[in-house]
Design a protein around this motif. Sequence first.
Motif, PDB file in Angstrom:
ATOM      1  N   ARG A  98       0.868  -1.298   0.083  1.00 49.95           N
ATOM      2  CA  ARG A  98      -0.150   0.003   0.165  1.00 49.95           C
ATOM      3  C   ARG A  98       0.704   1.100  -0.025  1.00 49.95           C
ATOM      4  NH1 ARG A  98      -5.662  -0.337   2.392  1.00 49.95           N
ATOM      5  NH2 ARG A  98      -6.279  -2.505   2.155  1.00 49.95           N
ATOM      6  N   LEU A  99       2.035   1.334   0.778  1.00 44.89           N
ATOM      7  CA  LEU A  99       2.771   2.309   0.696  1.00 44.89           C
ATOM      8  C   LEU A  99       3.449   2.677  -0.651  1.00 44.89           C
ATOM      9  CD1 LEU A  99       4.301   4.615   2.932  1.00 44.89           C
ATOM     10  CD2 LEU A  99       6.102   3.021   2.795  1.00 44.89           C
ATOM     11  N   ILE A 100       4.014   1.563  -1.150  1.00 48.94           N
ATOM     12  CA  ILE A 100       4.542   1.644  -2.476  1.00 48.94           C
ATOM     13  C   ILE A 100       3.605   2.222  -3.324  1.00 48.94           C
ATOM     14  CG2 ILE A 100       5.452   0.427  -4.466  1.00 48.94           C
ATOM     15  CD1 ILE A 100       6.609  -1.710  -2.047  1.00 48.94           C
ATOM     16  N   LYS A 101       2.329   1.838  -3.535  1.00 48.59           N
ATOM     17  CA  LYS A 101       1.312   2.497  -4.467  1.00 48.59           C
ATOM     18  C   LYS A 101       1.078   3.851  -4.190  1.00 48.59           C
ATOM     19  CE  LYS A 101      -3.360   1.894  -6.269  1.00 48.59           C
ATOM     20  NZ  LYS A 101      -4.545   1.399  -6.258  1.00 48.59           N
ATOM     21  N   CYS A 102       0.568   3.990  -2.847  1.00 50.73           N
ATOM     22  CA  CYS A 102       0.563   5.481  -2.511  1.00 50.73           C
ATOM     23  C   CYS A 102       1.780   6.344  -2.888  1.00 50.73           C
ATOM     24  CB  CYS A 102       0.266   5.605  -0.836  1.00 50.73           C
ATOM     25  SG  CYS A 102      -0.390   7.020  -0.576  1.00 50.73           S
ATOM     26  N   GLU A 103       3.167   6.055  -2.334  1.00 47.89           N
ATOM     27  CA  GLU A 103       3.955   7.278  -2.363  1.00 47.89           C
ATOM     28  C   GLU A 103       4.595   7.159  -3.861  1.00 47.89           C
ATOM     29  OE1 GLU A 103       5.824   8.966  -0.167  1.00 47.89           O
ATOM     30  OE2 GLU A 103       4.262   8.389   1.490  1.00 47.89           O
ATOM     31  N   ALA A 104       4.411   5.902  -4.782  1.00 53.21           N
ATOM     32  CA  ALA A 104       5.215   5.978  -5.881  1.00 53.21           C
ATOM     33  C   ALA A 104       4.355   5.084  -7.020  1.00 53.21           C
ATOM     34  CB  ALA A 104       6.453   5.169  -5.951  1.00 53.21           C
ATOM     35  N   GLY A 105       3.210   4.977  -6.981  1.00 54.15           N
ATOM     36  CA  GLY A 105       2.422   4.129  -7.732  1.00 54.15           C
ATOM     37  C   GLY A 105       2.285   4.850  -9.282  1.00 54.15           C
ATOM     38  N   GLY A 106       2.464   6.005  -9.637  1.00 55.06           N
ATOM     39  CA  GLY A 106       2.402   6.888 -10.531  1.00 55.06           C
ATOM     40  C   GLY A 106       3.904   7.057 -11.248  1.00 55.06           C
ATOM     41  N   GLU A 107       4.738   6.526 -10.533  1.00 54.06           N
ATOM     42  CA  GLU A 107       6.269   6.661 -11.074  1.00 54.06           C
ATOM     43  C   GLU A 107       6.955   5.753 -11.851  1.00 54.06           C
ATOM     44  OE1 GLU A 107       8.438   9.505  -9.808  1.00 54.06           O
ATOM     45  OE2 GLU A 107       6.103  10.253  -9.675  1.00 54.06           O
ATOM     46  N   GLY A 108       5.963   4.691 -12.183  1.00 50.57           N
ATOM     47  CA  GLY A 108       6.680   3.415 -12.935  1.00 50.57           C
ATOM     48  C   GLY A 108       7.428   2.378 -12.116  1.00 50.57           C
ATOM     49  N   LEU A 109       7.763   1.511 -12.800  1.00 50.49           N
ATOM     50  CA  LEU A 109       8.352   0.324 -11.955  1.00 50.49           C
ATOM     51  C   LEU A 109       9.819   0.979 -11.345  1.00 50.49           C
ATOM     52  CD1 LEU A 109       8.775  -2.622 -11.134  1.00 50.49           C
ATOM     53  CD2 LEU A 109       9.720  -3.104 -13.282  1.00 50.49           C
ATOM     54  N   GLU A 110      10.561   1.832 -11.978  1.00 52.24           N
ATOM     55  CA  GLU A 110      11.839   2.202 -11.484  1.00 52.24           C
ATOM     56  C   GLU A 110      11.448   2.946 -10.397  1.00 52.24           C
ATOM     57  OE1 GLU A 110      13.641   4.692 -14.243  1.00 52.24           O
ATOM     58  OE2 GLU A 110      15.034   3.153 -14.877  1.00 52.24           O
ATOM     59  N   GLY A 111      10.478   3.798 -10.425  1.00 51.50           N
ATOM     60  CA  GLY A 111      10.174   4.839  -9.172  1.00 51.50           C
ATOM     61  C   GLY A 111       9.920   3.881  -7.965  1.00 51.50           C
ATOM     62  N   MET A 112       8.759   2.816  -8.340  1.00 51.83           N
ATOM     63  CA  MET A 112       8.289   1.971  -7.122  1.00 51.83           C
ATOM     64  C   MET A 112       9.372   1.437  -6.428  1.00 51.83           C
ATOM     65  SD  MET A 112       4.624   0.827  -8.394  1.00 51.83           S
ATOM     66  CE  MET A 112       4.969   0.301 -10.042  1.00 51.83           C
ATOM     67  N   ARG A 113      10.462   0.716  -7.110  1.00 53.43           N
ATOM     68  CA  ARG A 113      11.626   0.090  -6.862  1.00 53.43           C
ATOM     69  C   ARG A 113      12.356   0.998  -6.055  1.00 53.43           C
ATOM     70  NH1 ARG A 113      13.379  -4.623 -10.936  1.00 53.43           N
ATOM     71  NH2 ARG A 113      11.555  -5.942 -10.559  1.00 53.43           N
ATOM     72  N   ALA A 114      12.472   2.369  -6.359  1.00 56.92           N
ATOM     73  CA  ALA A 114      13.484   3.179  -5.590  1.00 56.92           C
ATOM     74  C   ALA A 114      12.966   3.717  -4.464  1.00 56.92           C
ATOM     75  CB  ALA A 114      13.775   4.488  -6.601  1.00 56.92           C
ATOM     76  N   VAL A 115      11.797   3.707  -4.432  1.00 60.69           N
ATOM     77  CA  VAL A 115      11.001   4.035  -2.953  1.00 60.69           C
ATOM     78  C   VAL A 115      10.999   2.801  -2.148  1.00 60.69           C
ATOM     79  CG1 VAL A 115       8.684   4.470  -2.100  1.00 60.69           C
ATOM     80  CG2 VAL A 115       9.472   5.780  -3.686  1.00 60.69           C
ATOM     81  N   ALA A 116      10.911   1.679  -2.492  1.00 58.03           N
ATOM     82  CA  ALA A 116      11.086   0.506  -1.806  1.00 58.03           C
ATOM     83  C   ALA A 116      12.270   0.193  -1.333  1.00 58.03           C
ATOM     84  CB  ALA A 116      10.477  -0.810  -2.594  1.00 58.03           C
ATOM     85  N   THR A 117      13.246   0.486  -2.015  1.00 62.09           N
ATOM     86  CA  THR A 117      14.753   0.522  -1.656  1.00 62.09           C
ATOM     87  C   THR A 117      15.027   1.422  -0.521  1.00 62.09           C
ATOM     88  OG1 THR A 117      15.651  -0.140  -3.890  1.00 62.09           O
ATOM     89  CG2 THR A 117      17.183   0.934  -2.333  1.00 62.09           C
ATOM     90  N   VAL A 118      14.420   2.401  -0.504  1.00 60.32           N
ATOM     91  CA  VAL A 118      14.801   3.604   0.715  1.00 60.32           C
ATOM     92  C   VAL A 118      14.140   2.932   1.934  1.00 60.32           C
ATOM     93  CG1 VAL A 118      13.936   5.777   1.698  1.00 60.32           C
ATOM     94  CG2 VAL A 118      15.148   5.618  -0.897  1.00 60.32           C
ATOM     95  N   VAL A 119      12.705   2.438   1.710  1.00 56.67           N
ATOM     96  CA  VAL A 119      12.170   1.675   2.771  1.00 56.67           C
ATOM     97  C   VAL A 119      13.019   0.590   3.551  1.00 56.67           C
ATOM     98  CG1 VAL A 119      10.227   0.682   3.799  1.00 56.67           C
ATOM     99  CG2 VAL A 119      10.054   2.490   2.143  1.00 56.67           C
ATOM    100  N   MET A 120      13.544  -0.007   2.671  1.00 59.27           N
ATOM    101  CA  MET A 120      14.128  -1.460   3.238  1.00 59.27           C
ATOM    102  C   MET A 120      15.510  -0.921   3.705  1.00 59.27           C
ATOM    103  SD  MET A 120      12.157  -3.958   3.389  1.00 59.27           S
ATOM    104  CE  MET A 120      13.438  -4.866   3.968  1.00 59.27           C
ATOM    105  N   ASN A 121      16.324   0.044   3.170  1.00 63.37           N
ATOM    106  CA  ASN A 121      17.638   0.498   3.815  1.00 63.37           C
ATOM    107  C   ASN A 121      17.460   1.117   5.013  1.00 63.37           C
ATOM    108  OD1 ASN A 121      18.908   0.103   1.119  1.00 63.37           O
ATOM    109  ND2 ASN A 121      18.782   2.464   0.522  1.00 63.37           N
TER     110      ASN A 121
END
Length: 146
Positions: free
Chosen positions: A9-32
């Motif tokens: 849900r966080l990935i969709k809400c924060e970066a759902g309109g940013e394409g796969l790269e944008g979603m992976r980038a946001v998810a990487t920050v969270v896991m970092n």
Amino acid sequence: MDTRELFARLIKCEAGGEGLEGMRAVATVVMNRVRVPYGEYHRVCEGSLRQVILQTCQFSCCKTVIGGVDNNQNVWVTTPEDIHYQVADWAISGGIYTGAGSAALWYMNPFVPTCPNFFPYNKTGYWYTRVNQHCFYNPMPSYAQT
């Protein structure tokens, strides 16, 4: 809701309109933030993905009110799709989007073409790159003291 769904849900809400790269980038920050061995996130969240996501004042998508105005785009009303679960699973299993900086701990959308040199406001992160609408920041040595 379980932690995996909350992350999707966080990935969709924060970066759902940013394409796969944008979603992976946001998810990487969270896991970092989950994996960082020092500083505020390590001290406060103790390696817990759920605690990282729900830490106070970190993600606008975890707030139902922002600046006194209802935030109708939040994790509590967002319904993730398969792609958001796929990105969450990818990140949880160790996926890192190096295009955003493999050490990045912050991102933000400045709503202007340029990224501030430092973020967050205590200037413990320095600008590394931009992925679509988001600016990404790596920690400075001063972050370790937070």
